[in-house]
Enzyme design. Structure first.
Site, PDB file in Angstrom:
ATOM      1  N   SER A 169       0.971  -1.165  -0.005  1.00 37.63           N
ATOM      2  CA  SER A 169      -0.111   0.113   0.099  1.00 37.63           C
ATOM      3  C   SER A 169       0.909   1.285   0.005  1.00 37.63           C
ATOM      4  CB  SER A 169      -0.944  -0.195   1.203  1.00 37.63           C
ATOM      5  OG  SER A 169      -1.881   1.016   1.072  1.00 37.63           O
ATOM      6  N   ASP A 178       0.586  -4.345  -4.054  1.00 36.92           N
ATOM      7  CA  ASP A 178      -0.514  -3.554  -4.062  1.00 36.92           C
ATOM      8  C   ASP A 178      -0.159  -1.899  -3.705  1.00 36.92           C
ATOM      9  OD1 ASP A 178      -2.987  -3.613  -5.314  1.00 36.92           O
ATOM     10  OD2 ASP A 178      -4.018  -4.041  -3.175  1.00 36.92           O
ATOM     11  N   HIS A 235      -7.367  -5.310  -0.883  1.00 35.83           N
ATOM     12  CA  HIS A 235      -6.133  -4.551  -0.675  1.00 35.83           C
ATOM     13  C   HIS A 235      -5.665  -4.969   0.627  1.00 35.83           C
ATOM     14  CE1 HIS A 235      -3.434  -1.359  -0.757  1.00 35.83           C
ATOM     15  NE2 HIS A 235      -3.754  -0.843   0.128  1.00 35.83           N
TER      16      HIS A 235
END
Length: 314
Positions: free
Chosen positions: A138, A165, A239
C-alpha cells in the site's frame, strides 16, 4: 514479454515457492530506544523475521501500509523467510508524518543496516547486504518506490524492488509525488515486480473511498516502471487480504473493515504473494528461473486466480 489474461486455477502442480520453505523461522523485535542492548539501535522499532539455520541470507526491507502495524504481516513475512530471506520490517509511524518524513525515516532504517543489523541477529545468521530488496504494501509500497528513486537520500544500495498493491494516494495526495503518468518514467536501475489485487479499486459503500483507487494503484506503478518488470494481479482479493487473519486493536479492526475483501480465506493469497516474491528473487539471485517462468506462463499453478501475469524482460 509473456502475458496471460483471465486465467483460472486448476493445475494439479504445486510449486515449492507456494509452500512453506525448508527453514524454520524466528521473530525478533528490536526497540529503537537508546536503552536497547545493541550498540547501534535502529532509528525505528523493527520486526525482524529470519531463518533460524546457520547461513548468509539476502535482506528484504518491508514497509507497512497506511496506519498499519508491522505485526499485521507476520504470516506473509514468515512464509518468505522460510525460503531463506531475512525480513526487516520497521514501524515507520503510528500517526502518519507530514511531508517526506516517512520516506526519510525509511532511508534512515536502510542506512542503519550496514552498522546495526548484524548486531541484532543471532550469531549464526549473517545478512547479505549486497542483495537488499525494497518492498512494501500500500503506502509502504510507494515508500519503497520512493527510496528506489533516491528520495530520502539513502546510502544503502538496493538490488530489486517489489510493490505489493502499492498506492500513491491515501486519503489525499501524499508527498513525495512520484507518479508522473508517463509510461516507463521511473528511473530505477534494477528489476521491479508489482503485485496487485483485483478488488482494491472497489468502494465498500457509497460514502467510502477505494483503498487502492485507479490512477494511483498497482497498474500505474507498473506502467511507469522500466524493464525488467513483472506484474501480477490477484483477481478475487482485496487490498488488505494479505494481512494476518486475526488483527489486534483498533487499527486491526479498521484494517478488516475499511476495504473490500475477498470472500475466501486469506492464506491462499499470502502464499501466492509470498511465492511470487520468492520466485522473482530466486530468478535474479539464484539463477533459478524455473518457478518464476512457470508462474508467468502457467498462472493456473498459483493458489489464487491471477487475472494478469506479465513479465517484460527488456
Amino acid at each position: 514479454m509473456a502475458q496471460l489474461l483471465k486465467t483460472k486455477p486448476g493445475s494439479s502442480r504445486v510449486l515449492p515457492v507456494f509452500l512453506a520453505g525448508k527453514y524454520q523461522t524466528q521473530t525478533i523485535s528490536v526497540d529503537s530506544s537508546s536503552s536497547s542492548t545493541t550498540q547501534s539501535p535502529p532509528p525505528k522499532p523493527l520486526l525482524i523475521v529470519t531463518p533460524s539455520g546457520k547461513g548468509t541470507y539476502p535482506v528484504i526491507l518491508f514497509f507497512h501500509g497506511f496506519m498499519l502495524r508491522n505485526i499485521f504481516y507476520t504470516d506473509l513475512l514468515n512464509h518468505i523467510s522460510s525460503h531463506g530471506f531475512i525480513l526487516v520490517a520497521p514501524q515507520l509511524y503510528r500517526v502518519p508524518p507530514k511531508g517526506i518524513r516517512e520516506v526519510e525515516s525509511a532511508a534512515q532504517v536502510a542506512n542503519w543496516l550496514q552498522s546495526g543489523l548484524q548486531s541484532v541477529l543471532p550469531e549464526n545468521i549473517e545478512p547479505n547486504l549486497k542483495t537488499v530488496v525494497l518492498s512494501g504494501h500500500s503506502r509502504g509500497g510507494k515508500t519503497a518506490f520512493a527510496l528506489a528513486l533516491g528520495y530520502g537520500d539513502p546510502i544503502q544500495k538496493f538490488s530489486t524492488l517489489i510493490g505489493i498493491d502499492p498506492v500513491g494516494n491515501n486519503f489525499g495526495t501524499t508527498t513525495p509525488h512520484i507518479l508522473t503518468y508517463e509510461p516507463k518514467s521511473f528511473d530505477v536501475p534494477f528489476p521491479i515486480a508489482v503485485i496487485g489485487t483485483g478488488l482494491g479499486p472497489e468502494s465498500k459503500g457509497l460514502i467510502s473511498c477505494p483503498c487502492a483507487p485507479k490512477k494511483y494503484n498497482h497498474e500505474e506503478f507498473f506502467n511507469e516502471s522500466n524493464p525488467p518488470r513483472a506484474h501480477f494481479t490477484a483477481k478475487n482479493y482485496g487490498h488488505m487480504d494479505m494481512l494476518n487473519d486475526d488483527l489486534s486493536g483498533l487499527m486491526g479492526k479498521m484494517a478488516d473493515s475499511m476495504c473490500v475483501n475477498g470472500k475466501g480465506p486469506r492464506d491462499p493469497l499470502r502464499r501466492c504473494i509470498g511465492g511470487i516474491v520468492i520466485a522473482f528473487l530466486n530468478y535474479y539471485f539464484q539463477d533459478n528461473e524455473v518457478d518464476f517462468n512457470t508462474i508467468v506462463n502457467e498462472p493456473g499453478v498459483a493458489p489464487v486466480v491471477l487475472d494478469q501475469a506479465q513479465f517484460d524482460a527488456s
